[in-house]
Each structure stands twice: as C-alpha cells, then as structure tokens.
Design an enzyme around this catalytic site. Structure first.
Site, PDB file in Angstrom:
ATOM      1  CE1 TYR A  13     -54.795 -10.536  10.138  1.00  0.00           C
ATOM      2  CE2 TYR A  13     -52.604  -9.703  10.660  1.00  0.00           C
ATOM      3  CZ  TYR A  13     -53.437 -10.759  10.347  1.00  0.00           C
ATOM      4  OH  TYR A  13     -52.920 -12.013  10.232  1.00  0.00           O
ATOM      5  CB  ALA A  80     -57.120   3.692  14.876  1.00  0.00           C
ATOM      6  CB  SER A 122     -44.855  -0.377  16.714  1.00  0.00           C
ATOM      7  OG  SER A 122     -44.078  -1.128  15.822  1.00  0.00           O
ATOM      8  CE  LYS A 157     -47.652   2.269  16.135  1.00  0.00           C
ATOM      9  NZ  LYS A 157     -49.128   2.403  16.269  1.00  0.00           N
ATOM     10  N   PRO A 182     -46.050  -4.503  19.405  1.00  0.00           N
ATOM     11  CG  PRO A 182     -48.132  -4.916  18.434  1.00  0.00           C
ATOM     12  CD  PRO A 182     -47.309  -3.819  19.025  1.00  0.00           C
ATOM     13  CB  SER A 197     -47.531  -6.924   9.009  1.00  0.00           C
ATOM     14  OG  SER A 197     -48.861  -7.200   9.383  1.00  0.00           O
TER      15      SER A 197
HETATM   16  P1  NAP Z   1     -54.476  -2.189   9.711  1.00  0.00           P
HETATM   17  O1  NAP Z   1     -55.287  -3.401   9.465  1.00  0.00           O
HETATM   18  O2  NAP Z   1     -54.046  -1.380   8.537  1.00  0.00           O
HETATM   19  O3  NAP Z   1     -55.206  -1.286  10.775  1.00  0.00           O
HETATM   20  C1  NAP Z   1     -54.972   0.089  10.898  1.00  0.00           C
HETATM   21  C2  NAP Z   1     -56.249   0.705  11.396  1.00  0.00           C
HETATM   22  O4  NAP Z   1     -56.039   2.091  11.651  1.00  0.00           O
HETATM   23  C3  NAP Z   1     -57.386   0.589  10.377  1.00  0.00           C
HETATM   24  O5  NAP Z   1     -58.560   0.235  11.049  1.00  0.00           O
HETATM   25  C4  NAP Z   1     -57.488   2.006   9.819  1.00  0.00           C
HETATM   26  O6  NAP Z   1     -58.793   2.355   9.406  1.00  0.00           O
HETATM   27  C5  NAP Z   1     -57.116   2.810  11.058  1.00  0.00           C
HETATM   28  N1  NAP Z   1     -56.722   4.161  10.689  1.00  0.00           N
HETATM   29  C6  NAP Z   1     -55.689   4.571   9.936  1.00  0.00           C
HETATM   30  N2  NAP Z   1     -55.710   5.901   9.805  1.00  0.00           N
HETATM   31  C7  NAP Z   1     -56.797   6.342  10.461  1.00  0.00           C
HETATM   32  C8  NAP Z   1     -57.377   7.615  10.677  1.00  0.00           C
HETATM   33  N3  NAP Z   1     -56.866   8.740  10.176  1.00  0.00           N
HETATM   34  N4  NAP Z   1     -58.506   7.672  11.438  1.00  0.00           N
HETATM   35  C9  NAP Z   1     -59.066   6.569  11.949  1.00  0.00           C
HETATM   36  N5  NAP Z   1     -58.577   5.328  11.779  1.00  0.00           N
HETATM   37  C10 NAP Z   1     -57.450   5.225  11.039  1.00  0.00           C
HETATM   38  O7  NAP Z   1     -53.120  -2.593  10.442  1.00  0.00           O
HETATM   39  P2  NAP Z   1     -52.873  -3.390  11.809  1.00  0.00           P
HETATM   40  O8  NAP Z   1     -51.687  -4.235  11.574  1.00  0.00           O
HETATM   41  O9  NAP Z   1     -54.100  -3.985  12.340  1.00  0.00           O
HETATM   42  O10 NAP Z   1     -52.385  -2.185  12.721  1.00  0.00           O
HETATM   43  C11 NAP Z   1     -53.057  -1.822  13.889  1.00  0.00           C
HETATM   44  C12 NAP Z   1     -52.105  -1.138  14.826  1.00  0.00           C
HETATM   45  O11 NAP Z   1     -51.037  -2.028  15.144  1.00  0.00           O
HETATM   46  C13 NAP Z   1     -51.458   0.126  14.270  1.00  0.00           C
HETATM   47  O12 NAP Z   1     -51.356   1.044  15.331  1.00  0.00           O
HETATM   48  C14 NAP Z   1     -50.071  -0.347  13.859  1.00  0.00           C
HETATM   49  O13 NAP Z   1     -49.131   0.688  13.890  1.00  0.00           O
HETATM   50  C15 NAP Z   1     -49.808  -1.363  14.964  1.00  0.00           C
HETATM   51  N6  NAP Z   1     -48.797  -2.362  14.662  1.00  0.00           N
HETATM   52  C16 NAP Z   1     -48.974  -3.235  13.624  1.00  0.00           C
HETATM   53  C17 NAP Z   1     -47.993  -4.188  13.377  1.00  0.00           C
HETATM   54  C18 NAP Z   1     -48.121  -5.181  12.252  1.00  0.00           C
HETATM   55  O14 NAP Z   1     -47.127  -5.840  11.911  1.00  0.00           O
HETATM   56  N7  NAP Z   1     -49.294  -5.355  11.671  1.00  0.00           N
HETATM   57  C19 NAP Z   1     -46.829  -4.235  14.168  1.00  0.00           C
HETATM   58  C20 NAP Z   1     -46.691  -3.320  15.218  1.00  0.00           C
HETATM   59  C21 NAP Z   1     -47.691  -2.399  15.461  1.00  0.00           C
HETATM   60  P3  NAP Z   1     -59.293   2.096   7.895  1.00  0.00           P
HETATM   61  O15 NAP Z   1     -59.766   0.672   7.865  1.00  0.00           O
HETATM   62  O16 NAP Z   1     -60.389   3.072   7.718  1.00  0.00           O
HETATM   63  O17 NAP Z   1     -58.120   2.342   6.999  1.00  0.00           O
END
Ligand code: NAP
Length: 338
Positions: A13, A80, A122, A157, A182, A197
C-alpha cells in the site's frame, strides 16, 4: 540526470503510493515483489514504462534477486516488512523476516554504492512499553520490547529498526540511513490486497463490530506518508534521523462518528456505541486478533510529527479526508457491502 531508486515491497500500500510519486517526479524506480505474477497488475496501477519502472523478484528471507534489484540505484526505500491483522503462530514469523530483511537490503545497498537508505519503520518502534495512559511521543522515544503491551508486530518493527541502526553504525560506510515512522495509515485503496491498517475502516463499515472498543490511533494519509518518504530520500543533511509520520490521535468511536457524519447513507452499519473493556477482554479469550488489542484499551499513544513539519516542510491533510476517502474506495471496489 535521472535518479534511480529501489523500492522494496512494491506490491504494498505505502510502497505503491511512494512509487507513483517517485515516477511522477522523474525517478527511475526498481521495485521488488515476492512474486513476479504481481507485475502486470502493478504496472497497471502504478503507470511508468518498461524503462522507468523495473520489477524484480526478491524475498526478505533470501539473497536471491537482491543484487540485480539494487544494481544502478543511488537510493533505497525499504518498505517491505510482514504486516497482518492476524496474530502469527510464533512472533519470529514476523521478527525474523523484518530483521533479516532490512539487514539484507542494507548489505546489498551498501555494496551497490547506494547513498541514502530510507527504512519504513513505524510508531510501533516508538510508542509501546511505556505504561498505560496518555503519552505524547517524539523521535527520541523507543519502544521497550519487554513491555506487557508489546505484541509480535510491534516487536518486529522495533527490533528491525534497532538492528538497522546498529548495522549502519558499524558496517554502513558512507551510506546514509533515515527512518520514517508512520502511525496508522489510511486513505484510498486501489486494489483488494490492501494493508492491514485498512481493516479498521472496513470492520466499521461492514458492521462487523457490535460497538467501538476504547482504542485509538494517530491517523495519517497514505499519500502524505508517500510524500514523506520522497522527502526523506532527498533532503540534505538528515543522515541518521527518524521522522514520525503521524496524524492526530483519534479514538475508534471518533472514526465511526466521522463516517456517520460524512457518509450517512453508507454508514448505516457503523456502530457509534462504545464497547465495554470487560467485553473486549472476554472476547480476547477466544480471539487472538482481539487479544492483540487488549493492551491498547484506554491508551492514548499520540506521536508528534513536528520534526518532519519543521525539517522537511512536510504537510498533512485532515484525518477526516483520509477516513472518508478510504471508506469511499472500499465501497466503490465492492470490498464492503453497506
Ligand atoms: P502492505 O500493503 O501489507 O505491504 C507490506 C509489503 O511487504 C508487501 O508488499 C509485502 O509483499 C511485503 N512483504 C511482506 N513480507 C515479505 C517478505 N518476506 N519478503 C518480501 N516482501 C514482503 O502494508 P503497508 O501498510 O504498505 O506496509 C508497508 C510498510 O509500512 C511495512 O514496513 C509496515 O510495517 C509499515 N507501516 C505500515 C503502517 C500502516 O498503518 N499501514 C504503519 C506504520 C508502518 P506481498 O505483497 O508479497 O505480501
């Protein structure tokens, strides 16, 4: 000269919105995905051409593919990391890929001559393990992973950002490191494979919740988080810094009220009553997902984004817009029936 950046987790996302902004600003983007089967859809969503967007297969848990993905890149946005609403069977299912993944990305980036590495960390690495109650956190704060409110994702994280910073101090050479931290990210979704989220808005709209548990989040828009990533990649003189990417802290019941107010027709199933803490705790006995949030009850984990506002000139849109745009996109995509 065209700048080239590697964005890891390109199917995600936050990464998707970041890639879109980078392409619009003239960068060449290398994106990693776990499976190249995602490439056609990704190209449709992100735009770019075969020259400006190159997609590579690479997993956080293996060296395969990383050297090719980062070759020719001056910058890396390491986005990721495993992120799911489901509690893992074992905490290491999240911690190991998060930690090993960032260390792997750092190592390949340094060896390829990358000048700036931005890790998507995060607020989870900042705001936990500090006891119950009302807190306002800054970049100086770190989660204490031994705290009773620390669950697997929070640990993953925190450990991953700590590991990255420790590695940079010893092994990083001239490569600069910055983290973006974030809070809860909302905003429009563009496919059905959305971030964990988004579940907050989905669950409220779909009527899955009988009431609102006394929990809350700092709500920040995905478009603003993407923008902060781009600023963190390019701003001079910020090596080593952390930037909280958080919006105002809202309770779940406030999110519900915003939905009712701004989308009255589509919010018929949205609950506006509070759910008593005892009932949430009781449900947690049977539901591991709810168990993860019982430590949140009554807490206010506010985090200040002043540092990003002042140093990077970052701006955010009102959380009401992020909530409503998120809800509208879920409804338009048919993800929730309202
Ligand atoms: P997301 O859409 O679920 O993205 C997570 C990404 O990580 C996906 O592209 C996923 O790939 C990849 N991933 C997971 N395990 C992996 C692995 N073993 N090898 C390679 N890629 C892997 O969620 P997002 O919200 O965009 O999160 C992105 C980042 O932001 C993460 O680091 C998360 O901790 C951080 N974050 C998110 C939030 C929030 O509220 N959304 C808040 C703070 C921090 P696949 O598509 O193949 O599953």
């Amino acid at each position: 000269m065209t700048k080239t950046v590697l964005v890891t987790g390109g199917s995600g996302y936050i990464a998707g919105f970041t890639i879109r902004q980078l392409l619009a600003e003239g960068w060449t983007v290398h994106a990693t995905v776990r499976s190249l089967a995602k490439e056609p859809v990704l190209r449709q969503l992100l735009g770019g051409t075969a020259e400006t967007l190159k997609v590579f297969a690479a997993d956080l848990t293996s060296d395969a593919g990383w050297e090719a993905a980062v070759a020719g890149c001056s910058h890396v946005a390491h986005v990721a990391s495993p992120f799911s609403t489901n509690a893992p069977k074992h905490e290491d299912d999240l911690i190991v890929p998060a930690r090993e993944g960032v260390l792997r990305a750092l190592r390949f980036a340094r060896d390829a001559g990358v000048v700036r590495f931005v890790q998507t960390s995060s607020v989870a690495a900042i705001a936990y393990g500090h006891g119950k109650g009302v807190h306002r956190f800054t970049e100086k704060d770190w989660t204490d992973v031994n705290g009773p409110d620390v669950y697997a994702y929070v640990k993953s994280k925190t450990i991953a950002e700590r590991a990255a910073r420790d590695w940079i101090a010893v092994e990083g050479g001239a490569m600069e490191f910055v983290s973006v931290n974030p809070s809860a990210v909302l905003g429009p979704v563009w496919n059905d494979d959305f971030s964990a989220s988004i579940e907050v808005v989905k669950q409220l709209l779909s009527g899955a919740l009988p009431g609102c548990p006394d929990i809350g989040f700092g709500i920040v828009d995905v478009r603003d988080v993407a923008d902060l990533h781009v600023r963190a990649l390019t701003a001079p003189g910020i090596a080593g810094e952390r930037f909280i990417a958080a919006g105002p802290f809202l309770k779940l019941i406030d999110v519900a009220r915003i939905l009712k107010e701004r989308l009255p027709q589509q919010s018929r199933k949205v609950p506006t009553r509070g759910l008593p803490d005892w009932l949430v705790r009781f449900s947690a006995l049977f539901n591991p997902m709810i168990r993860q949030i019982t430590g949140e009850l009554g807490n206010i984990r506010d985090a200040s984004a002043d540092h990003a506002f002042v140093v990077l000139g970052w701006k955010t849109r009102p959380p009401e817009d992020s909530i409503v745009d998120c809800a509208r996109s879920l409804i338009e995509r048919g993800v929730v029936k309202v």
